[in-house]
Design a protein around this motif. Structure first.
Motif, mmCIF file in Angstrom:
data_model
loop_
_atom_site.group_PDB
_atom_site.id
_atom_site.type_symbol
_atom_site.label_atom_id
_atom_site.label_comp_id
_atom_site.label_asym_id
_atom_site.label_seq_id
_atom_site.Cartn_x
_atom_site.Cartn_y
_atom_site.Cartn_z
ATOM 1 N N ALA A 169 45.216 46.788 32.728
ATOM 2 C CA ALA A 169 45.203 45.709 31.567
ATOM 3 C C ALA A 169 43.769 45.377 31.042
ATOM 4 O O ALA A 169 42.868 45.396 31.788
ATOM 5 N N VAL A 170 43.923 45.381 29.608
ATOM 6 C CA VAL A 170 42.387 45.270 29.203
ATOM 7 C C VAL A 170 41.992 43.834 29.455
ATOM 8 O O VAL A 170 42.932 42.834 29.614
ATOM 9 N N GLY A 171 40.845 43.710 29.642
ATOM 10 C CA GLY A 171 40.250 42.447 30.168
ATOM 11 C C GLY A 171 40.094 42.338 31.981
ATOM 12 O O GLY A 171 39.384 41.580 32.259
ATOM 13 N N GLN A 172 40.642 43.145 32.583
ATOM 14 C CA GLN A 172 40.886 43.276 33.875
ATOM 15 C C GLN A 172 39.395 43.812 34.698
ATOM 16 O O GLN A 172 39.177 44.802 34.088
ATOM 17 N N TRP A 173 39.149 43.127 35.714
ATOM 18 C CA TRP A 173 37.884 43.860 36.233
ATOM 19 C C TRP A 173 38.455 44.746 37.450
ATOM 20 O O TRP A 173 39.364 44.562 38.208
ATOM 21 N N TYR A 174 37.668 45.809 37.499
ATOM 22 C CA TYR A 174 38.050 46.840 38.514
ATOM 23 C C TYR A 174 36.803 47.529 39.308
ATOM 24 O O TYR A 174 35.765 47.412 38.918
ATOM 25 N N GLU A 175 36.962 47.669 40.669
ATOM 26 C CA GLU A 175 35.985 48.412 41.378
ATOM 27 C C GLU A 175 36.317 49.931 41.238
ATOM 28 O O GLU A 175 37.526 50.214 41.754
ATOM 29 N N VAL A 176 35.647 50.624 40.663
ATOM 30 C CA VAL A 176 36.103 52.067 40.374
ATOM 31 C C VAL A 176 35.129 53.043 41.206
ATOM 32 O O VAL A 176 33.805 52.863 41.349
ATOM 33 N N CYS A 177 35.729 53.810 41.868
ATOM 34 C CA CYS A 177 34.898 54.871 42.821
ATOM 35 C C CYS A 177 34.816 56.083 41.900
ATOM 36 O O CYS A 177 35.649 56.665 41.411
ATOM 37 N N ASP A 188 32.544 59.947 42.383
ATOM 38 C CA ASP A 188 31.993 61.174 43.480
ATOM 39 C C ASP A 188 31.004 60.455 44.157
ATOM 40 O O ASP A 188 30.583 60.601 45.367
ATOM 41 N N THR A 189 30.101 59.720 43.458
ATOM 42 C CA THR A 189 28.954 59.529 44.171
ATOM 43 C C THR A 189 28.460 57.911 44.353
ATOM 44 O O THR A 189 27.574 57.344 45.174
ATOM 45 N N ASP A 190 29.472 57.080 43.722
ATOM 46 C CA ASP A 190 28.955 55.745 43.572
ATOM 47 C C ASP A 190 30.085 54.591 43.412
ATOM 48 O O ASP A 190 31.478 55.411 43.010
ATOM 49 N N VAL A 191 30.062 53.534 43.484
ATOM 50 C CA VAL A 191 31.042 52.425 43.321
ATOM 51 C C VAL A 191 30.665 51.547 42.188
ATOM 52 O O VAL A 191 29.606 51.103 42.257
ATOM 53 N N PHE A 192 31.570 51.227 41.098
ATOM 54 C CA PHE A 192 31.064 50.342 40.006
ATOM 55 C C PHE A 192 31.966 49.350 39.712
ATOM 56 O O PHE A 192 33.366 49.286 40.353
ATOM 57 N N ARG A 193 31.515 48.126 39.509
ATOM 58 C CA ARG A 193 32.487 47.167 39.219
ATOM 59 C C ARG A 193 32.299 46.692 37.752
ATOM 60 O O ARG A 193 31.425 46.640 37.061
ATOM 61 N N LEU A 194 33.521 47.226 37.049
ATOM 62 C CA LEU A 194 33.662 47.455 35.429
ATOM 63 C C LEU A 194 34.890 46.815 34.985
ATOM 64 O O LEU A 194 35.645 46.463 35.732
ATOM 65 N N ARG A 195 34.679 46.380 33.697
ATOM 66 C CA ARG A 195 36.090 45.628 32.928
ATOM 67 C C ARG A 195 36.486 46.379 31.981
ATOM 68 O O ARG A 195 35.688 46.952 31.291
ATOM 69 N N LEU A 196 37.749 46.795 32.205
ATOM 70 C CA LEU A 196 38.558 47.375 30.951
ATOM 71 C C LEU A 196 38.430 46.716 29.734
ATOM 72 O O LEU A 196 39.019 45.750 29.653
ATOM 73 N N ALA A 197 37.565 47.103 28.819
ATOM 74 C CA ALA A 197 37.326 46.469 27.551
ATOM 75 C C ALA A 197 38.281 46.823 26.667
ATOM 76 O O ALA A 197 38.477 46.031 25.541
ATOM 77 N N MET A 198 38.536 47.953 26.250
ATOM 78 C CA MET A 198 39.265 48.423 25.183
ATOM 79 C C MET A 198 40.291 49.791 25.544
ATOM 80 O O MET A 198 39.710 50.371 26.447
#
Length: 528
Positions: A340-348, A350-360
């Motif tokens: 869903a737009v606006g939801q935060w995710y922990e995205v893996c 190949d080399t790292d893990v990111f905390r990102l928000r689906l903005a659009m």
């Protein structure tokens, strides 16, 4: 709660109870925040040889606070560094829960509101963000220091919480503004890419219909293609300008073909087109309209070709190469559950893990932004859906996180119940549609409306207050603090829970508890 979280006393032993001031002093002195509050307190009493213990009800509350923090950390996880920092609030939370009744009402206590706001501001924090993440750590450090000072020297906890909440909201507002600018820029990029595809499709459709001299290749693939994109971006594909551009594209190619015999209507129409086309091309060549020299050169070259056709010396014709349309827009796939737009995710990756928000989500692509609202990643939504499905992109829970952890630790573990609890403005009134006619049982304790009770007949305790005791229909209705119905019991069901010891009356006045105990004893005598 006192029943579920109570610490059993060793048989034959009865430790003296800690005085209130001593209890608070031990809580203030806690310095190992990784320990449960009760364990950290008892570690201090062991060191000094103090045999006293908190009262059973106090022990139960301190154990419950540890459950709150466990629920918070497990259900609403942050990066480990922040999780470790936030445990420093345990002493303040423990002291508030022991001394303030409002602490047991999720979302009402200043500490709830402050920790909710901190969590919302920190959900996208990562240690490698550097300066971008510094405001979050500064905010947490300030909150810890201010709360610590309030415990040690006295102060207004509500005022401290209000300041922290306001700063967290300002941080989120700044991130939202940058996110909006990032979305606008990404929207422009995607629209420009779409313009390339749509403009190429329009021109290619005409190139497949008509042959043309090779001398037009550079013109059509250059200024004319650029002007088609600008026309789409400026006016859209439903405008008169776009229809004019489509018609003129075919006409400029058709005008290169040999004329029909003299006197033929088609010949007259072709000659008319040859007269009006130069002016029409000048009007539609938006890409070079302000470059007079280039515009003059392109028009002179095309007018020369028109003259050759008029003199029955048409250039050699062939099918020109089509225009490269770029990457076509992907169809937006069906969304995977949890996307869903606006939801935060922990995205893996190949080399790292990111905390990102689906903005659009636009044109089949997803835009993901970091804590500050800047673009961090974009990918086709089909790929992102696949990541969510495989677990490489995990949704992160946020929104009134600490308040919801308090509610869950008290036994309110339904999502619908939590939403109603935390959004009182949208709450319906308790339902009165039950038409059961159970006879009144005079053995039910006559508790005042508003009395809080703890139910222990479920896997997790449920905290609710009495909203209605209908003695005609023989039912009792229990609600949360906003009036949302949590439970409806017939009197016989309620009495059975009392007999089984599954109800606590969370009220300071002893006569309420005495009524419950008296009713339980009467029931047991009746059975005997």
């Amino acid at each position: 709660m006192t029943r579920s979280f109570a610490v059993p006393e060793p048989p034959g032993q009865s430790a003296p109870a800690l005085e209130w001031d001593e209890l608070l002093g031990y809580l203030r002195a806690i310095d190992d925040f990784n320990l449960p509050p009760l364990d950290a307190l008892l570690a201090q009493t062991d060191v000094v040889g103090d045999p006293a213990m908190p009262k059973p009800a106090e022990c139960a509350v301190l154990r419950w606070i540890e459950r709150v923090f466990q629920e918070w950390e497990q259900s609403f996880p942050l990066e480990w560094e922040l999780t470790h920092k936030l445990r420093a609030f345990k002493p303040a939370v423990a002291m508030a829960s022991l001394s303030e009744e409002t602490f047991f009402r999720p979302g009402q206590h200043p500490l709830h509101q402050m920790l909710d706001a901190i969590h919302s501001a920190a959900i996208g924090w990562q240690g490698d963000l550097g300066r971008i993440g510094q405001p979050v750590t500064n905010l947490i450090d300030k909150a810890i220091a201010d709360v610590r000072g309030c415990l040690d020297q006295g102060g207004d906890m509500a005022a401290i919480a209000s300041q922290i909440v306001a700063e967290a909201q300002r941080m989120r507002a700044r991130a939202e503004k940058l996110t909006e600018r990032t979305i606008a820029a990404e929207h422009g990029r995607l629209r420009a890419a779409m313009a390339k595809t749509i403009a190429a499709d329009l021109i290619n459709g005409q190139l497949l219909k008509y042959t043309a001299p090779s001398e037009l290749n550079a013109f059509i693939r250059g200024p004319w293609y650029d002007s088609a994109q600008l026309t789409y971006l400026k006016f859209g594909d439903q405008s008169q300008q776009w229809r004019d551009f489509e018609a003129t594209t075919g006409q400029l190619l058709l005008a290169m073909h040999p004329l029909a015999p003299a006197g033929d209507d088609a010949r007259e129409e072709r000659l008319r087109l040859a007269r009006i086309l130069p002016a029409e091309l000048r009007r539609l060549l938006l890409s070079i309209q302000h470059e007079d020299d280039l515009l003059q050169r392109e028009m002179a070259a095309y007018e020369y070709l028109l003259q050759r056709v008029a003199q029955d010396r048409p250039p050699e014709l062939s099918h020109l190469l089509t225009v490269d349309s770029g990457q076509p827009a992907a169809a937006i796939p069906k969304m995977t559950a949890g996307v869903a737009v606006g939801q935060w995710y922990e995205v893996c990756s190949d080399t790292d893990v990111f905390r990102l928000r689906l903005a659009m989500i636009e044109s089949g692509e997803g835009l993901l932004c970091n804590l500050s609202g800047a673009k961090a990643l974009s990918m086709p939504m089909a790929d992102f859906n696949a990541k969510v499905g495989s677990g490489d992109a995990q949704p992160l829970a946020t929104g009134a996180a600490f308040s919801r952890a308090v509610a869950a630790a008290a036994g309110i573990d339904s999502d619908a119940a939590l939403d109603r609890l935390l959004n009182p403005d949208a709450a319906p009134t308790p339902s009165e549609t039950d038409t059961s006619t159970t006879t009144t049982n005079s053995g039910v304790p006559d508790l005042p409306i508003g009395t809080w009770l703890g139910f222990h007949d479920t896997d997790t305790p449920l905290l609710a207050k009495l909203a209605l005791h209908d003695k005609v229909r023989g039912i009792l209705i229990f609600v949360n603090r906003q009036g949302i119905e949590l439970r409806r019991l017939e009197e016989r069901e309620y009495l059975a829970l009392i007999e089984a010891g599954q109800i606590d009356i969370l009220e300071a006045r002893n006569n309420f508890r005495e009524q419950v105990e008296r009713t339980r004893a009467q029931l047991q005598q009746g059975q005997g």
